[in-house]
Design a protein around this motif. Structure first.
Motif, mmCIF file in Angstrom:
data_model
loop_
_atom_site.group_PDB
_atom_site.id
_atom_site.type_symbol
_atom_site.label_atom_id
_atom_site.label_comp_id
_atom_site.label_asym_id
_atom_site.label_seq_id
_atom_site.Cartn_x
_atom_site.Cartn_y
_atom_site.Cartn_z
ATOM 1 N N ASP A 288 0.839 -1.198 0.000
ATOM 2 C CA ASP A 288 0.000 0.000 0.000
ATOM 3 C C ASP A 288 0.873 1.246 0.000
ATOM 4 N N LEU A 289 0.405 2.268 -0.701
ATOM 5 C CA LEU A 289 1.211 3.458 -0.950
ATOM 6 C C LEU A 289 0.363 4.709 -0.769
ATOM 7 N N VAL A 290 0.930 5.729 -0.131
ATOM 8 C CA VAL A 290 0.301 7.049 -0.053
ATOM 9 C C VAL A 290 1.239 8.056 -0.699
ATOM 10 N N VAL A 291 0.703 8.845 -1.636
ATOM 11 C CA VAL A 291 1.491 9.883 -2.286
ATOM 12 C C VAL A 291 1.002 11.238 -1.811
ATOM 13 N N VAL A 292 1.938 12.164 -1.633
ATOM 14 C CA VAL A 292 1.641 13.467 -1.027
ATOM 15 C C VAL A 292 2.397 14.554 -1.791
ATOM 16 N N THR A 293 1.700 15.612 -2.181
ATOM 17 C CA THR A 293 2.358 16.774 -2.770
ATOM 18 C C THR A 293 1.915 18.036 -2.047
ATOM 19 N N ASP A 294 2.693 19.088 -2.200
ATOM 20 C CA ASP A 294 2.440 20.322 -1.461
ATOM 21 C C ASP A 294 1.272 21.103 -2.058
ATOM 22 N N ALA A 295 0.314 21.466 -1.202
ATOM 23 C CA ALA A 295 -0.825 22.281 -1.636
ATOM 24 C C ALA A 295 -0.747 23.696 -1.076
ATOM 25 N N ARG A 296 0.394 24.017 -0.426
ATOM 26 C CA ARG A 296 0.577 25.315 0.226
ATOM 27 C C ARG A 296 -0.422 25.445 1.382
ATOM 28 N N ARG A 297 -0.389 26.587 2.060
ATOM 29 C CA ARG A 297 -1.260 26.828 3.221
ATOM 30 C C ARG A 297 -1.116 25.723 4.268
ATOM 31 N N ARG A 298 0.056 25.096 4.325
ATOM 32 C CA ARG A 298 0.309 23.976 5.242
ATOM 33 C C ARG A 298 -0.646 22.807 4.992
ATOM 34 N N ALA B 98 -3.315 10.934 -2.125
ATOM 35 C CA ALA B 98 -4.134 9.804 -2.563
ATOM 36 C C ALA B 98 -3.485 8.525 -2.059
ATOM 37 N N ARG B 99 -4.295 7.504 -1.939
ATOM 38 C CA ARG B 99 -3.807 6.206 -1.441
ATOM 39 C C ARG B 99 -4.022 5.144 -2.516
ATOM 40 N N TYR B 100 -3.067 4.191 -2.585
ATOM 41 C CA TYR B 100 -3.092 3.157 -3.616
ATOM 42 C C TYR B 100 -2.870 1.790 -2.986
ATOM 43 N N SER B 101 -3.562 0.799 -3.507
ATOM 44 C CA SER B 101 -3.394 -0.573 -3.022
ATOM 45 C C SER B 101 -2.176 -1.210 -3.662
ATOM 46 N N ALA B 102 -1.844 -2.402 -3.210
ATOM 47 C CA ALA B 102 -0.649 -3.090 -3.699
ATOM 48 C C ALA B 102 -0.715 -3.383 -5.196
ATOM 49 N N ASP B 103 -1.932 -3.506 -5.742
ATOM 50 C CA ASP B 103 -2.055 -3.789 -7.179
ATOM 51 C C ASP B 103 -2.050 -2.515 -8.022
#
Length: 238
Positions: free
Chosen positions: A119-129, A134-139
């Motif tokens: 399982d994977l979570v990806v994170v990017t900066d949206a400013r304003r702290r 989004a989250r992804y399953s192993a497949d």
């Protein structure tokens, strides 16, 4: 199939030319040339030169491309518009289709190629702290998001890897969410990741949907309010 891929959803100005090859299993995507510069204020100045440099490095002319892929966010209003407008104009100039893909999906594909598993979570900066995430399953399927909100509130419990913006990832882990590892080298989607996401439609010859940006919230800049008429002008005939 030769594909130009660009993304301006993060502080990175990303462009690249990839070769997409069909396969009995997952399609093979090879990056022929890539240009990436971290500068959140220079998307407009750098993107087109990056594209031209990639074509030169790959020994290609624009009309040898078969398609264009662009990250449609989520991302900041101004940067996202630069990437999408440039991709659309370039594709129109050479009469090729332009496919939009979720930039977070592209980042997830980049992470998988770099060794992320489970399982994977990806994170990017949206400013304003805040962060886009989004989250992804192993497949590889996206199971939640894209969403925007405080990084400390991202549900990362039970995931195997976190990838993306280092500052926002630090806020995620500081909130007590446990993860098996952070891929520090993966901070933004690369061209191969973007093309990987678009590969099924590209290879099937599917007509692309109209480009629609994923802003997730209103832009920071708003039109100025109209000033009330001056009292000094009231009663003055024109």
């Amino acid at each position: 199939m030769l594909v130009l891929a660009v993304d301006t959803s993060t502080p990175f100005v990303t462009a690249g030319v990839c070769r997409l090859v069909p396969s009995d299993r997952d399609p093979q995507v090879d990056a022929l040339a890539t240009r990436v510069t971290e500068d959140a204020r220079a998307h407009a100045e750098l993107l087109t030169p990056h594209i031209l440099e990639c074509l030169t490095a790959a020994g290609l002319t624009p009309r040898e491309l078969d398609a264009v892929v662009v990250g449609i966010g989520p991302g900041p209003f101004t940067g996202l518009r630069v990437g999408m407008a440039t991709a659309a104009a370039f594709a129109d100039a050479i009469s090729r289709p332009v496919h939009g893909v979720c930039s977070l999906d592209g980042l997830a594909a980049t992470a998988r190629a770099a060794g992320a598993t489970g399982d994977l979570v990806v994170v990017t900066d949206a400013r304003r702290r805040e962060a886009y995430h989004a989250r992804y399953s192993a497949d590889g399927a996206r199971t939640s998001g894209p969403m925007v909100g405080p990084a400390a509130g991202i549900d990362a419990d039970g995931v195997d890897h976190l990838v993306g913006d280092p500052v926002r990832l630090g806020e995620v882990t500081a909130a007590g969410h446990a993860a098996a590892g952070i891929l520090e080298a993966v901070t933004a989607p690369d061209p191969a990741g973007l093309v990987t996401v678009a590969a099924p439609d590209l290879l099937a010859g599917t007509a692309p949907a109209p480009l629609e940006p994923l802003y997730l919230r209103r832009p920071d800049a708003v039109p100025p309010r109209r000033a009330a008429p001056s009292t000094a002008l009231r009663g003055v005939r024109r």
